[in-house]
Write a protein that holds these residues in place. Sequence first.
Motif, PDB file in Angstrom:
ATOM      1  N   GLN A 189       0.788  -1.229   0.160  1.00 31.52           N
ATOM      2  CA  GLN A 189      -0.144   0.172  -0.035  1.00 31.52           C
ATOM      3  C   GLN A 189       0.879   1.244  -0.018  1.00 31.52           C
ATOM      4  OE1 GLN A 189      -3.229  -0.833  -0.468  1.00 31.52           O
ATOM      5  NE2 GLN A 189      -2.244  -3.022  -0.328  1.00 31.52           N
ATOM      6  N   ARG A 190       1.559   1.712  -1.292  1.00 34.11           N
ATOM      7  CA  ARG A 190       2.503   2.661  -0.975  1.00 34.11           C
ATOM      8  C   ARG A 190       1.605   4.000  -1.078  1.00 34.11           C
ATOM      9  NH1 ARG A 190       6.533   0.794  -5.714  1.00 34.11           N
ATOM     10  NH2 ARG A 190       7.859   2.591  -4.929  1.00 34.11           N
ATOM     11  N   ALA A 191       0.591   3.962  -1.524  1.00 30.20           N
ATOM     12  CA  ALA A 191      -0.095   5.336  -1.808  1.00 30.20           C
ATOM     13  C   ALA A 191      -0.324   6.271  -0.422  1.00 30.20           C
ATOM     14  CB  ALA A 191      -1.513   5.453  -2.459  1.00 30.20           C
ATOM     15  N   THR A 192      -0.574   5.517   0.493  1.00 27.06           N
ATOM     16  CA  THR A 192      -0.867   5.961   1.916  1.00 27.06           C
ATOM     17  C   THR A 192       0.403   5.886   2.939  1.00 27.06           C
ATOM     18  OG1 THR A 192      -1.408   3.714   2.551  1.00 27.06           O
ATOM     19  CG2 THR A 192      -3.229   5.078   1.930  1.00 27.06           C
ATOM     20  N   GLN A 193       1.678   5.410   2.518  1.00 29.87           N
ATOM     21  CA  GLN A 193       2.623   5.619   3.461  1.00 29.87           C
ATOM     22  C   GLN A 193       3.094   6.981   3.348  1.00 29.87           C
ATOM     23  OE1 GLN A 193       6.156   3.315   2.264  1.00 29.87           O
ATOM     24  NE2 GLN A 193       6.752   4.400   0.658  1.00 29.87           N
ATOM     25  N   PRO A 194       3.784   7.340   4.662  1.00 31.32           N
ATOM     26  CA  PRO A 194       4.189   9.047   4.773  1.00 31.32           C
ATOM     27  C   PRO A 194       5.302   9.235   3.757  1.00 31.32           C
ATOM     28  CG  PRO A 194       4.012   7.776   6.818  1.00 31.32           C
ATOM     29  CD  PRO A 194       3.885   6.666   5.843  1.00 31.32           C
ATOM     30  N   ALA A 195       5.331  10.423   3.373  1.00 31.53           N
ATOM     31  CA  ALA A 195       6.323  10.775   2.447  1.00 31.53           C
ATOM     32  C   ALA A 195       7.892  10.689   3.182  1.00 31.53           C
ATOM     33  CB  ALA A 195       6.196  12.149   2.223  1.00 31.53           C
ATOM     34  N   VAL A 196       8.759  10.394   2.449  1.00 29.13           N
ATOM     35  CA  VAL A 196      10.178  10.198   3.143  1.00 29.13           C
ATOM     36  C   VAL A 196      10.670  11.566   3.142  1.00 29.13           C
ATOM     37  CG1 VAL A 196      12.573   9.386   2.597  1.00 29.13           C
ATOM     38  CG2 VAL A 196      10.540   8.191   1.759  1.00 29.13           C
ATOM     39  N   ARG A 197      11.058  11.831   4.611  1.00 31.56           N
ATOM     40  CA  ARG A 197      11.463  12.822   4.840  1.00 31.56           C
ATOM     41  C   ARG A 197      13.074  13.464   4.366  1.00 31.56           C
ATOM     42  NH1 ARG A 197       7.269  15.569   7.190  1.00 31.56           N
ATOM     43  NH2 ARG A 197       6.128  14.289   8.368  1.00 31.56           N
ATOM     44  N   ALA A 198      13.210  14.520   3.926  1.00 33.03           N
ATOM     45  CA  ALA A 198      14.289  15.083   3.237  1.00 33.03           C
ATOM     46  C   ALA A 198      15.387  14.788   4.556  1.00 33.03           C
ATOM     47  CB  ALA A 198      14.416  16.461   2.947  1.00 33.03           C
ATOM     48  N   ALA A 199      16.868  14.646   3.960  1.00 28.03           N
ATOM     49  CA  ALA A 199      17.920  14.589   5.006  1.00 28.03           C
ATOM     50  C   ALA A 199      17.995  15.814   5.934  1.00 28.03           C
ATOM     51  CB  ALA A 199      19.163  14.252   4.190  1.00 28.03           C
ATOM     52  N   ALA A 200      18.370  15.642   7.045  1.00 26.04           N
ATOM     53  CA  ALA A 200      18.602  16.866   7.962  1.00 26.04           C
ATOM     54  C   ALA A 200      19.443  17.660   7.305  1.00 26.04           C
ATOM     55  CB  ALA A 200      18.805  16.355   9.192  1.00 26.04           C
ATOM     56  N   SER A 201      19.221  19.084   7.599  1.00 24.93           N
ATOM     57  CA  SER A 201      20.209  20.131   7.237  1.00 24.93           C
ATOM     58  C   SER A 201      20.823  20.745   8.278  1.00 24.93           C
ATOM     59  CB  SER A 201      19.706  21.175   6.405  1.00 24.93           C
ATOM     60  OG  SER A 201      18.438  21.559   6.964  1.00 24.93           O
TER      61      SER A 201
END
Length: 422
Positions: free
Chosen positions: A199-211
């Motif tokens: 169920q890929r459509a509902t998984q949270p977006a991958v967070r960008a790497a910390a800056s």
Amino acid sequence: MASTVATDNRPGYGQLLRTPGVWTFLLPGFAARQPFAMLTIGIVLLVQHTTGSYGSAGAVAAFTGVSMALFAPQSGKLADRFGQRAVLLPGVLVHTASVAALTALALADAPLWALFAAAVPTGASVPQVGPMVRARWAAKLDGSPLMSTAAAFESVTDEFTFVVGPVLATALCTGVHPAAGLIAEAALTLAGGLLFAAQRATQPAVRAAASASQPHVSALSVPGVRVLAIAFLGIGSVFGGMQVSLTAFTEEIGNPGANGLLYGVFAAGNMLAGIACGAIAWKTGPRRRLILGYAALTLAASTLWAVNSVALLAVLGLLVGLCIAPALITGYTLVESLVPATARTEAFTWLTGAVALGQAAAVTVAGRLADGHGASAGFVVPLVGTALALTTMVALRSRLSPKPAGRIAARGVGHRVPVTVD
């Protein structure tokens, strides 16, 4: 705890479950989270059958629980960074293979060290589906008043798995074959985990790497999460102590089949209390509610060791179960106000891991006590675990307060109003 039944028109379970797309992850997620409820009791029943010792069975289950507690937060971090699917796919395969190895070794009367060795990857690879489902709710309902409704719903679902899972595992182990519980656990992990990962459509977006301007904040660096983890350790001691002690008690009275019924009554209390918590608009703040509810749990657990009747144990088990859900729901709800969104999956896995660690310690100690002094001695473990956690929470209660900027607390089902942190 002061409360009032809600009568105003606010979001409830019906509206929550009509949220578009949620059933695509709720149904496979329910199947995939069953292993967490089946694994410990399945190991205890199989290893006790092959070794004749509750202490050995508890020790093997403890290795699994400690391994899960150590690796679960790392799984949460990886899911936040790379996505849930990337973590789940290899995880369910490793877990299925590890459970198969542990089962084969136990049936072959392998030495205890070999069972310990197999228990480590078994626990490390337990899919963290519950925290992942909570993270999906948080992503879908970000800023919605339905979020606290989702927290209550998830706690009810967790408790329902602890109604179904241990009863199913016990029935399979006692009625079919001592290994049948673990075999079913592995099958559900594989099928449910793969379906959930799809169920890929509902998984949270991958967070960008910390800056440098937005560094990553570890969930465990939040003081309130550390206090909640201690609270959840105590809850884990109740689950582990009850599983081993109920098993030993029903063996002592010559009615092992009653184990699943007794544990099911205990877990049913959790579920019923969870449903009720979602229908009440609380006047007290979450911090005070957590401490008062935990005090009630400690008081209820203090009576278990003195009981020698199945009927009375069922009543007291139900009472203990009724006290657990409010603490769990409040703890998970506090995460929303204490932890940044970028670290919530990790925070949820720390709490889940704390339950597993408390459960691991409890099954070990309760198993030794049951072997040496009888089932009644094993019931002391939930009392000690909850009493120590309650003492710590009272001493460190100030750390459970959200930062001043976010002094908005969930009130009832989906209702958010300014309240005091107490």
